[in-house]
Design a protein around this motif. Sequence first.
Motif, PDB file in Angstrom:
ATOM      1  N   GLY A 186     -10.456   1.197 -25.709  1.00  0.00           N
ATOM      2  CA  GLY A 186     -10.444   1.482 -24.208  1.00  0.00           C
ATOM      3  C   GLY A 186     -11.182   2.767 -23.775  1.00  0.00           C
ATOM      4  O   GLY A 186     -11.780   2.915 -22.634  1.00  0.00           O
ATOM      5  N   VAL A 187     -10.723   3.872 -24.869  1.00  0.00           N
ATOM      6  CA  VAL A 187     -11.490   4.927 -24.521  1.00  0.00           C
ATOM      7  C   VAL A 187     -13.039   5.195 -24.392  1.00  0.00           C
ATOM      8  O   VAL A 187     -13.604   6.138 -23.916  1.00  0.00           O
ATOM      9  CB  VAL A 187     -11.096   6.194 -25.449  1.00  0.00           C
ATOM     10  N   ARG A 188     -13.771   4.099 -24.667  1.00  0.00           N
ATOM     11  CA  ARG A 188     -15.031   4.077 -24.789  1.00  0.00           C
ATOM     12  C   ARG A 188     -15.484   3.049 -23.639  1.00  0.00           C
ATOM     13  O   ARG A 188     -16.452   3.152 -22.858  1.00  0.00           O
ATOM     14  CB  ARG A 188     -15.916   3.560 -25.916  1.00  0.00           C
ATOM     15  N   VAL A 189     -14.760   1.656 -23.556  1.00  0.00           N
ATOM     16  CA  VAL A 189     -15.156   0.675 -22.949  1.00  0.00           C
ATOM     17  C   VAL A 189     -15.123   0.884 -21.186  1.00  0.00           C
ATOM     18  O   VAL A 189     -15.864   0.796 -20.561  1.00  0.00           O
ATOM     19  CB  VAL A 189     -14.334  -0.608 -23.310  1.00  0.00           C
ATOM     20  N   ILE A 190     -13.744   1.442 -21.068  1.00  0.00           N
ATOM     21  CA  ILE A 190     -13.595   1.701 -19.565  1.00  0.00           C
ATOM     22  C   ILE A 190     -14.519   2.864 -18.931  1.00  0.00           C
ATOM     23  O   ILE A 190     -15.200   2.555 -18.113  1.00  0.00           O
ATOM     24  CB  ILE A 190     -11.807   2.132 -19.459  1.00  0.00           C
ATOM     25  N   PRO A 191     -14.919   3.937 -19.653  1.00  0.00           N
ATOM     26  CA  PRO A 191     -15.871   4.982 -19.214  1.00  0.00           C
ATOM     27  C   PRO A 191     -17.121   4.087 -19.059  1.00  0.00           C
ATOM     28  O   PRO A 191     -18.188   4.476 -18.144  1.00  0.00           O
ATOM     29  CB  PRO A 191     -15.786   5.973 -20.279  1.00  0.00           C
ATOM     30  N   LEU A 192     -17.474   3.360 -20.128  1.00  0.00           N
ATOM     31  CA  LEU A 192     -18.936   2.481 -20.128  1.00  0.00           C
ATOM     32  C   LEU A 192     -18.895   1.814 -18.602  1.00  0.00           C
ATOM     33  O   LEU A 192     -20.016   1.827 -18.057  1.00  0.00           O
ATOM     34  CB  LEU A 192     -18.894   1.766 -21.304  1.00  0.00           C
ATOM     35  N   LEU A 193     -17.958   1.060 -18.280  1.00  0.00           N
ATOM     36  CA  LEU A 193     -17.897   0.200 -17.184  1.00  0.00           C
ATOM     37  C   LEU A 193     -17.988   1.141 -15.821  1.00  0.00           C
ATOM     38  O   LEU A 193     -18.070   0.470 -14.894  1.00  0.00           O
ATOM     39  CB  LEU A 193     -16.641  -0.918 -17.145  1.00  0.00           C
ATOM     40  N   GLU A 194     -17.335   2.291 -16.139  1.00  0.00           N
ATOM     41  CA  GLU A 194     -17.434   3.139 -14.941  1.00  0.00           C
ATOM     42  C   GLU A 194     -18.844   4.025 -14.759  1.00  0.00           C
ATOM     43  O   GLU A 194     -18.788   4.838 -13.898  1.00  0.00           O
ATOM     44  CB  GLU A 194     -16.238   4.104 -14.919  1.00  0.00           C
TER      45      GLU A 194
END
Length: 320
Positions: free
Chosen positions: A71-79
């Motif tokens: 999540g610490v990578r995927v959520i920023p990615l999608l933002e």
Amino acid sequence: MAILAQIQEILLSLVNPWQFMFLAASWFPGTVVRLVRDGNFGVLLSPSRLKEAWFSNFWDWFAPRLRLNAGVRVIPLLEGRTTGGRVVEEPAGPGIGGTIIEIGAGSGNWVDVFSDKPLGQQAAVGSSGAEMRETTTDTTTHRGGTEKTQKKKSSARKPITRVYGVEPNRDQHAALRRNIKAAGLEGVYEIVPVGIEHLDDPTRWDGRVEKGSVDCIVSVLCLCSIPEPRENLRELYGYLKKGGRWYVYEHVRRDEGWGMRAYQAFVNLFWPHFLGGCQLCRPTEQWLREAGPWEKIDVGHPQDEEWHHTLPHILGVFTK
Ligand SMILES: C[S@@+](CC[C@H](N)C(=O)[O-])C[C@H]1O[C@@H](n2cnc3c(N)ncnc32)[C@H](O)[C@@H]1O
């Protein structure tokens, strides 16, 4: 002492994929018992359907745990907050928005990220709503314990109008539907019950996605599982609008260091049998680059992944 600690870290890292396979295997007996109890002998007698039921059982349990790390990578990615494979504080490009295809949605691990609810709490900056500020909770660990801090972070998310969640494993649909409901996305998030190779086949599912109509494609740890990846990535490229973006977080083939390459290939002799056909040695970044002409590619390997990781990742955005 430092050398010993490092050797221990390397050994643990090399053992990690075997532990993971063992963990997945531990879900097999329970799956069989459940199928027998339910009288589901059709699935029991079909090796491919049994593998799907087993993987689905395991993934239902594992997905939230995966999210704690990924999540610490995927959520920023999608933002829009990644560049060069790194997570950054301020948007480096646009986040997801508009019409989206999520490939390999699984049990719906990331469904809530498509909800516009958090955007409603943000002050939109600019008429397009492209820049939105969001309050997120950061967990900081100190020597004395863990502390939660409220921190302002920028997100370049835009409102989402439609999400097609492509997931061929029907055993995962119940959990996926639950997560869609919990995220308040009924009517926005549609389950496409086929593999991406059949997205364009009206005999396989009722709906239709027009080529050139999609703003964003999201693929999180799923391109390792799709059939004929080169051909299907080219097909998927065709669904993106001009200017559309493909957000990718995938584990990939290790390209440097012959020892680790050989080790990864060896682990891959066993891995797909335990993990729903997932392949470790795919040069996914190269195949995505070759899928069609891109206006911009901002992708890289997360810096904290060391040479001894058997599952190195790529993180970033391809813009058409
Ligand atoms: C490792 S799981 C990841 C699921 C989810 N993205 C997550 O992060 O929790 C890979 C998913 O890809 C799906 N998959 C397999 N073949 C596929 C195909 N041909 N098209 C789309 N998805 C596929 C699997 O069913 C599985 O749910």
